[in-house]
Design a protein around this motif. Structure first.
Motif, mmCIF file in Angstrom:
data_model
loop_
_atom_site.group_PDB
_atom_site.id
_atom_site.type_symbol
_atom_site.label_atom_id
_atom_site.label_comp_id
_atom_site.label_asym_id
_atom_site.label_seq_id
_atom_site.Cartn_x
_atom_site.Cartn_y
_atom_site.Cartn_z
ATOM 1 N N VAL A 143 0.846 -1.190 0.000
ATOM 2 C CA VAL A 143 0.000 0.000 0.000
ATOM 3 C C VAL A 143 0.883 1.242 0.000
ATOM 4 O O VAL A 143 1.727 1.410 0.896
ATOM 5 C CB VAL A 143 -0.933 0.023 1.226
ATOM 6 C CG1 VAL A 143 -1.829 1.247 1.176
ATOM 7 C CG2 VAL A 143 -1.764 -1.252 1.294
ATOM 8 N N LEU A 144 0.698 2.086 -0.996
ATOM 9 C CA LEU A 144 1.393 3.367 -1.048
ATOM 10 C C LEU A 144 0.518 4.402 -0.366
ATOM 11 O O LEU A 144 -0.623 4.628 -0.759
ATOM 12 C CB LEU A 144 1.660 3.776 -2.499
ATOM 13 C CG LEU A 144 2.268 5.173 -2.687
ATOM 14 C CD1 LEU A 144 3.633 5.278 -2.025
ATOM 15 C CD2 LEU A 144 2.354 5.520 -4.177
ATOM 16 N N THR A 145 1.048 5.018 0.662
ATOM 17 C CA THR A 145 0.319 6.063 1.369
ATOM 18 C C THR A 145 1.009 7.406 1.124
ATOM 19 O O THR A 145 2.015 7.485 0.421
ATOM 20 C CB THR A 145 0.269 5.784 2.881
ATOM 21 O OG1 THR A 145 1.576 5.973 3.442
ATOM 22 C CG2 THR A 145 -0.209 4.373 3.155
ATOM 23 N N TRP A 149 5.606 3.398 1.612
ATOM 24 C CA TRP A 149 5.070 2.118 1.169
ATOM 25 C C TRP A 149 4.977 1.183 2.373
ATOM 26 O O TRP A 149 5.902 1.117 3.193
ATOM 27 C CB TRP A 149 5.980 1.468 0.131
ATOM 28 C CG TRP A 149 5.783 1.930 -1.282
ATOM 29 C CD1 TRP A 149 6.506 2.870 -1.946
ATOM 30 C CD2 TRP A 149 4.797 1.451 -2.198
ATOM 31 N NE1 TRP A 149 6.032 3.023 -3.220
ATOM 32 C CE2 TRP A 149 4.982 2.164 -3.418
ATOM 33 C CE3 TRP A 149 3.768 0.513 -2.122
ATOM 34 C CZ2 TRP A 149 4.188 1.948 -4.533
ATOM 35 C CZ3 TRP A 149 2.981 0.293 -3.231
ATOM 36 C CH2 TRP A 149 3.189 1.010 -4.424
ATOM 37 N N PHE A 150 3.878 0.451 2.463
ATOM 38 C CA PHE A 150 3.712 -0.559 3.504
ATOM 39 C C PHE A 150 3.339 -1.877 2.847
ATOM 40 O O PHE A 150 2.662 -1.907 1.823
ATOM 41 C CB PHE A 150 2.633 -0.143 4.510
ATOM 42 C CG PHE A 150 2.960 1.100 5.282
ATOM 43 C CD1 PHE A 150 3.715 1.023 6.433
ATOM 44 C CD2 PHE A 150 2.519 2.336 4.847
ATOM 45 C CE1 PHE A 150 4.021 2.172 7.153
ATOM 46 C CE2 PHE A 150 2.815 3.487 5.542
ATOM 47 C CZ PHE A 150 3.578 3.408 6.701
ATOM 48 N N ASN A 162 -18.618 2.152 2.336
ATOM 49 C CA ASN A 162 -18.240 2.928 3.507
ATOM 50 C C ASN A 162 -16.866 3.567 3.267
ATOM 51 O O ASN A 162 -16.268 3.415 2.204
ATOM 52 C CB ASN A 162 -18.177 2.020 4.738
ATOM 53 C CG ASN A 162 -19.529 1.403 5.058
ATOM 54 O OD1 ASN A 162 -20.454 2.101 5.399
ATOM 55 N ND2 ASN A 162 -19.628 0.093 4.921
ATOM 56 N N GLU A 163 -16.374 4.261 4.290
ATOM 57 C CA GLU A 163 -15.010 4.783 4.190
ATOM 58 C C GLU A 163 -14.063 3.601 4.022
ATOM 59 O O GLU A 163 -14.111 2.633 4.775
ATOM 60 C CB GLU A 163 -14.639 5.565 5.449
ATOM 61 C CG GLU A 163 -13.238 6.134 5.391
ATOM 62 C CD GLU A 163 -12.813 6.821 6.670
ATOM 63 O OE1 GLU A 163 -11.673 7.300 6.744
ATOM 64 O OE2 GLU A 163 -13.641 6.862 7.609
ATOM 65 N N ARG A 164 -13.179 3.690 3.032
ATOM 66 C CA ARG A 164 -12.326 2.553 2.724
ATOM 67 C C ARG A 164 -11.120 2.532 3.654
ATOM 68 O O ARG A 164 -10.312 3.450 3.671
ATOM 69 C CB ARG A 164 -11.888 2.609 1.261
ATOM 70 C CG ARG A 164 -13.083 2.565 0.319
ATOM 71 C CD ARG A 164 -12.669 2.525 -1.129
ATOM 72 N NE ARG A 164 -13.845 2.520 -1.992
ATOM 73 C CZ ARG A 164 -13.796 2.382 -3.308
ATOM 74 N NH1 ARG A 164 -12.633 2.256 -3.922
ATOM 75 N NH2 ARG A 164 -14.899 2.389 -4.018
ATOM 76 N N GLN A 165 -11.025 1.459 4.401
ATOM 77 C CA GLN A 165 -9.917 1.247 5.315
ATOM 78 C C GLN A 165 -9.359 -0.142 5.073
ATOM 79 O O GLN A 165 -10.086 -1.055 4.687
ATOM 80 C CB GLN A 165 -10.372 1.385 6.766
ATOM 81 C CG GLN A 165 -11.010 2.715 7.099
ATOM 82 C CD GLN A 165 -11.617 2.730 8.491
ATOM 83 O OE1 GLN A 165 -11.496 1.755 9.236
ATOM 84 N NE2 GLN A 165 -12.273 3.823 8.847
ATOM 85 N N ASP A 193 -5.392 8.472 3.220
ATOM 86 C CA ASP A 193 -3.940 8.310 3.141
ATOM 87 C C ASP A 193 -3.506 7.350 2.044
ATOM 88 O O ASP A 193 -2.333 7.318 1.670
ATOM 89 C CB ASP A 193 -3.397 7.802 4.483
ATOM 90 C CG ASP A 193 -3.681 8.773 5.623
ATOM 91 O OD1 ASP A 193 -3.611 9.998 5.375
ATOM 92 O OD2 ASP A 193 -3.984 8.319 6.732
ATOM 93 N N ILE A 194 -4.443 6.538 1.539
ATOM 94 C CA ILE A 194 -4.089 5.507 0.558
ATOM 95 C C ILE A 194 -4.048 6.102 -0.843
ATOM 96 O O ILE A 194 -5.010 6.717 -1.298
ATOM 97 C CB ILE A 194 -5.105 4.347 0.610
ATOM 98 C CG1 ILE A 194 -5.070 3.677 1.980
ATOM 99 C CG2 ILE A 194 -4.808 3.326 -0.489
ATOM 100 C CD1 ILE A 194 -6.145 2.623 2.175
ATOM 101 N N GLU A 195 -2.928 5.916 -1.531
ATOM 102 C CA GLU A 195 -2.785 6.394 -2.911
ATOM 103 C C GLU A 195 -2.808 5.250 -3.923
ATOM 104 O O GLU A 195 -3.272 5.419 -5.045
ATOM 105 C CB GLU A 195 -1.481 7.190 -3.051
ATOM 106 C CG GLU A 195 -1.457 8.471 -2.216
ATOM 107 C CD GLU A 195 -0.225 9.307 -2.472
ATOM 108 O OE1 GLU A 195 0.669 8.850 -3.237
ATOM 109 O OE2 GLU A 195 -0.127 10.421 -1.923
#
Length: 228
Positions: A143-145, A149-150, A162-165, A193-195
């Motif tokens: 995941v690029l924030t 990167w994580f 819903n809000e994507r988490q 925060d997620i790109e």
């Protein structure tokens, strides 16, 4: 029988209420996150009522009862006085249908059936868009924030309505030279925060991890966020 007679009001409750009970039971037990619009809730309730009411009246006739007209359905609950046990039976049947619906939702039977049909007809789409379609079988993701990167095992994600988490298990962070373990069990990333999200590998229908083209079991450690 007048349109607003007590019999009509009671008949409407008898016909519609079980559907609402079943749908709300499925929503609560099945853990549905997406809220249903009034129209969809009404439609689902009516569909459930078309299952519950025939089952109830069919069971009544099996035990020697007879229903010849709508008013007979109302009298069914007032034979010789109010019959609360029959109301309870109808309510329990409604809950039972709701539980079956919850099991179907929790087990993603609709998703499995849709996936099977798509393979049969060579169609590739998902009602909840790629967010759920891609993450459904993901195992390890990157995941690029806005910060870094994580990478980690996908643990949880929210529905697309819903809000994507997204929660990553045993996450690692890219430090410029490699993946550095963060010493955490989970990290929760929020939509703002997620790109970008990259799926490193997936779990197939038999629980086996798939690998990108050219990868093999020999370099599986390269995909492991806990590997050095």
């Amino acid at each position: 029988m007048p349109a607003l007679s007590p019999e009509n009001v009671l008949l409407s409750l008898i016909v519609v209420a079980p559907g609402f009970i079943a749908v709300y039971t499925a929503i609560i037990i099945g853990g549905l996150e997406e809220s249903l619009s009034d129209g969809r809730l009404l439609g689902a309730s009516i569909a459930a009522a078309f299952i519950i009411d025939p089952l109830f009246f069919w069971g009544y006739t099996l035990f020697g009862g007879e229903i010849t007209d709508p008013t007979a359905a109302v009298r069914l609950f007032f034979e010789g006085g109010f019959r609360p046990e029959r109301v309870l039976i109808l309510a329990l049947l409604s809950v039972a249908v709701g539980v079956v619906g919850a099991v179907a939702v929790s087990g993603d039977f609709a998703y499995a059936a849709r996936e099977r049909l798509q393979r049969r007809f060579d169609v590739n789409s998902h009602p909840h868009q790629p967010w759920v379609g891609s993450l459904k079988t993901a195992n390890i993701v990157r995941v690029l924030t806005t910060e870094s990167w994580f990478q980690g095992y996908i643990a949880e994600w929210s529905e697309s309505g819903n809000e994507r988490q997204i929660a990553l298990g045993y996450p690692a962070e890219w430090d410029g030279d490699g993946w550095s373990k963060m010493g955490l069990t989970k990290i929760l990333l929020f939509e703002e925060d997620i790109e970008q999200i990259q799926v490193v590998n997936e779990v197939d229908s038999e629980g086996r991890r798939t690998h990108p083209a050219g990868d093999s079991e020999d370099n599986e450690a390269d995909d492991d966020p806990d590997s050095e």
